[in-house]
Enzyme design. Structure first.
Site, PDB file in Angstrom:
ATOM      1  N   ASN A  27      64.572 -22.675  20.603  1.00 26.68           N
ATOM      2  CA  ASN A  27      63.817 -23.175  19.563  1.00 26.68           C
ATOM      3  C   ASN A  27      64.972 -23.787  18.536  1.00 26.68           C
ATOM      4  O   ASN A  27      65.815 -23.211  18.221  1.00 26.68           O
ATOM      5  CB  ASN A  27      62.788 -22.211  18.938  1.00 26.68           C
ATOM      6  CG  ASN A  27      63.440 -20.747  18.524  1.00 26.68           C
ATOM      7  OD1 ASN A  27      64.355 -20.471  18.896  1.00 26.68           O
ATOM      8  ND2 ASN A  27      62.706 -20.440  17.302  1.00 26.68           N
ATOM      9  N   ILE A  28      64.367 -24.891  18.166  1.00 28.34           N
ATOM     10  CA  ILE A  28      65.354 -25.397  16.996  1.00 28.34           C
ATOM     11  C   ILE A  28      64.604 -25.962  15.800  1.00 28.34           C
ATOM     12  O   ILE A  28      63.769 -26.980  15.751  1.00 28.34           O
ATOM     13  CB  ILE A  28      66.187 -26.624  17.659  1.00 28.34           C
ATOM     14  CG1 ILE A  28      67.066 -26.460  18.955  1.00 28.34           C
ATOM     15  CG2 ILE A  28      67.056 -27.610  16.555  1.00 28.34           C
ATOM     16  CD1 ILE A  28      67.420 -27.616  19.770  1.00 28.34           C
ATOM     17  N   GLU A  29      64.813 -25.103  14.654  1.00 29.67           N
ATOM     18  CA  GLU A  29      64.172 -25.361  13.690  1.00 29.67           C
ATOM     19  C   GLU A  29      64.585 -26.660  12.564  1.00 29.67           C
ATOM     20  O   GLU A  29      65.714 -27.153  12.604  1.00 29.67           O
ATOM     21  CB  GLU A  29      63.804 -24.139  12.870  1.00 29.67           C
ATOM     22  CG  GLU A  29      63.114 -23.124  13.924  1.00 29.67           C
ATOM     23  CD  GLU A  29      62.813 -21.728  13.167  1.00 29.67           C
ATOM     24  OE1 GLU A  29      63.126 -21.546  11.847  1.00 29.67           O
ATOM     25  OE2 GLU A  29      61.854 -21.042  13.736  1.00 29.67           O
ATOM     26  N   CYS A  38      60.018 -25.950  20.170  1.00 32.64           N
ATOM     27  CA  CYS A  38      59.947 -24.678  20.765  1.00 32.64           C
ATOM     28  C   CYS A  38      61.017 -24.785  21.867  1.00 32.64           C
ATOM     29  O   CYS A  38      61.411 -25.926  22.462  1.00 32.64           O
ATOM     30  CB  CYS A  38      58.565 -24.314  21.284  1.00 32.64           C
ATOM     31  SG  CYS A  38      57.272 -24.298  20.226  1.00 32.64           S
ATOM     32  N   GLU A  40      60.663 -23.657  24.988  1.00 27.41           N
ATOM     33  CA  GLU A  40      60.102 -24.205  26.200  1.00 27.41           C
ATOM     34  C   GLU A  40      60.055 -25.768  26.260  1.00 27.41           C
ATOM     35  O   GLU A  40      60.540 -26.284  27.137  1.00 27.41           O
ATOM     36  CB  GLU A  40      58.519 -23.912  26.451  1.00 27.41           C
ATOM     37  CG  GLU A  40      58.549 -22.303  26.346  1.00 27.41           C
ATOM     38  CD  GLU A  40      58.045 -22.054  24.885  1.00 27.41           C
ATOM     39  OE1 GLU A  40      58.784 -22.215  23.858  1.00 27.41           O
ATOM     40  OE2 GLU A  40      57.307 -20.923  24.947  1.00 27.41           O
ATOM     41  N   CYS A  71      53.130 -21.858  22.978  1.00 24.96           N
ATOM     42  CA  CYS A  71      52.302 -22.340  22.034  1.00 24.96           C
ATOM     43  C   CYS A  71      51.370 -23.332  22.789  1.00 24.96           C
ATOM     44  O   CYS A  71      51.578 -23.671  23.910  1.00 24.96           O
ATOM     45  CB  CYS A  71      52.680 -22.794  20.978  1.00 24.96           C
ATOM     46  SG  CYS A  71      53.599 -24.625  21.278  1.00 24.96           S
ATOM     47  N   CYS A  74      53.388 -26.551  24.230  1.00 25.73           N
ATOM     48  CA  CYS A  74      54.018 -26.166  25.181  1.00 25.73           C
ATOM     49  C   CYS A  74      53.247 -26.228  26.385  1.00 25.73           C
ATOM     50  O   CYS A  74      53.635 -26.705  27.611  1.00 25.73           O
ATOM     51  CB  CYS A  74      54.966 -24.983  25.161  1.00 25.73           C
ATOM     52  SG  CYS A  74      56.174 -25.211  23.806  1.00 25.73           S
TER      53      CYS A  74
HETATM   54  N1  THU Z   1      58.365 -20.769  19.225  1.00 24.13           N
HETATM   55  C1  THU Z   1      59.005 -21.061  20.347  1.00 24.13           C
HETATM   56  O1  THU Z   1      59.942 -21.535  20.462  1.00 24.13           O
HETATM   57  N2  THU Z   1      58.078 -20.828  21.457  1.00 24.13           N
HETATM   58  C2  THU Z   1      56.891 -20.147  21.336  1.00 24.13           C
HETATM   59  O2  THU Z   1      56.299 -20.338  22.581  1.00 24.13           O
HETATM   60  C3  THU Z   1      56.389 -19.976  20.189  1.00 24.13           C
HETATM   61  C4  THU Z   1      57.168 -20.215  18.849  1.00 24.13           C
HETATM   62  C5  THU Z   1      59.242 -20.923  17.897  1.00 24.13           C
HETATM   63  C6  THU Z   1      59.111 -22.246  17.229  1.00 24.13           C
HETATM   64  C7  THU Z   1      59.480 -21.679  15.839  1.00 24.13           C
HETATM   65  O3  THU Z   1      61.098 -21.788  15.645  1.00 24.13           O
HETATM   66  C8  THU Z   1      59.515 -19.915  15.864  1.00 24.13           C
HETATM   67  O4  THU Z   1      59.270 -19.768  17.228  1.00 24.13           O
HETATM   68  C9  THU Z   1      58.451 -19.543  15.085  1.00 24.13           C
HETATM   69  O5  THU Z   1      56.990 -20.228  15.197  1.00 24.13           O
END
Ligand code: THU
Length: 112
Positions: A27-29, A38, A40, A71, A74
């Site tokens: 995940n890259i915010e 996300c 995935e 989510c 994804c």
């Molecule tokens: N996130 C994922 O990378 N994959 C998921 O299936 C659920 C959520 C990440 C997105 C965000 O960076 C963090 O988790 C919190 O929501």
């Protein structure tokens, strides 16, 4: 490699493509929260950008007690790249591993 300074919720993913290659993602915010991607989708888009069209399995890891389920966005992106074989979704937490099918998460996917 997760970049998650805002949520502090790290996620990693690995995608097995039909070619046999594995693509990883995290995940890259972003400060603009909606721009976050996300793990995935990161891994799937890496696979597709390398020419893959069909995905066999997606593994998702988060270092917590509970599984990190994909989510909705994804799930739909996985559905787009599902071929004749149903995608296996493998969720891995600190102590357990569960293997399910994409249809367990998304029974009625959308496809044109
Ligand atoms: N996130 C994922 O990378 N994959 C998921 O299936 C659920 C959520 C990440 C997105 C965000 O960076 C963090 O988790 C919190 O929501």
């Amino acid at each position: 490699m997760s970049y998650s300074p805002f949520s502090k919720f790290a996620v990693g993913a690995a995608v097995l493509a039909k070619s046999g290659k594995i693509y990883t993602g995290c995940n890259i915010e972003n400060s603009s929260f909606g721009m976050t991607i996300c793990a995935e989708r990161c891994a799937i888009f890496k696979a597709v950008s390398e020419g893959e069209k069909e995905i066999l399995a997606v593994a998702i890891f988060s270092p917590n007690e509970d599984d990190c389920y994909p989510c909705g966005a994804c799930r739909q992106v996985m559905y787009e790249f599902q071929g004749e074989e149903e995608i296996s979704v493998i969720t891995v937490n600190k102590s357990n591993l569960n293997i399910r099918k994409l249809s367990d998460f998304l029974p009625f996917g959308f496809k044109i």
